[in-house]
Write an enzyme that holds these catalytic residues in place. Structure first.
Site, PDB file in Angstrom:
ATOM      1  N   HIS A  12       1.312   5.260   1.122  1.00 50.70           N
ATOM      2  CA  HIS A  12       0.276   6.187   2.195  1.00 50.70           C
ATOM      3  C   HIS A  12       0.279   8.086   0.924  1.00 50.70           C
ATOM      4  CE1 HIS A  12       0.255   4.634   5.629  1.00 50.70           C
ATOM      5  NE2 HIS A  12       0.857   3.782   5.511  1.00 50.70           N
ATOM      6  N   HIS A  21       1.078  -1.479   0.058  1.00 53.17           N
ATOM      7  CA  HIS A  21       0.230  -0.263   0.025  1.00 53.17           C
ATOM      8  C   HIS A  21       0.671   1.269   0.262  1.00 53.17           C
ATOM      9  CE1 HIS A  21       0.782  -1.085   4.172  1.00 53.17           C
ATOM     10  NE2 HIS A  21       0.635   0.169   4.596  1.00 53.17           N
TER      11      HIS A  21
END
Length: 140
Positions: free
Chosen positions: A103, A101
């Site tokens: 951010h 992922h």
């Protein structure tokens, strides 16, 4: 490919509700439930890859294109002074959910949220060893 025990796999599949900002066949973008700042969003692939080192190269490029567009929109919408685009790989690097992922975090001057790192010093020995290694074994 999916990991049944992965919370991000469940979010990507729509099994867990999320405040989704964007979705396509490969990625979902949603607001972080524990945001560093207002507008903090996460970009996740719909397939399970533990980290950047497992992510196929074509998805690496697509993730960065999404991150760039998202960063601009969040910065413009929130009036932020800047934006962090952060990816942690491995527990030692701060990764807590082991599904790749990115951010995207709007930042304001003096928001006091977190330092990225305390700058150290590049020694001649380390510099020379790394430069020599990458000359002998180029990235591509």
């Amino acid at each position: 490919m999916r990991n049944e025990n992965c919370i991000f796999c469940k979010i990507a599949a729509g099994e867990i509700p999320s405040a989704t900002l964007y979705e396509d066949e490969d990625f979902r973008v949603f607001l972080d439930l524990g945001p560093a700042n207002d507008g903090h969003a996460l970009i996740i692939p719909k397939e399970h890859y533990a980290n950047l080192l497992e992510l196929p190269e074509e998805l690496c490029g697509k993730a960065m294109v999404i991150a760039k567009k998202l960063a601009k929109r969040l910065k413009d919408f929130t009036g932020a002074d800047g934006v962090n685009i952060v990816n942690n790989n491995g527990e030692a690097a701060g990764q807590s959910v082991f599904h790749f992922h990115v951010h995207v975090i709007p930042r304001w001057k003096n928001d006091g949220k977190f330092p990225l790192w305390i700058p150290g010093e590049l020694t001649d020995e380390v510099r020379d060893k790394l430069v020599e290694e990458f000359k002998k074994n180029p990235l591509v």
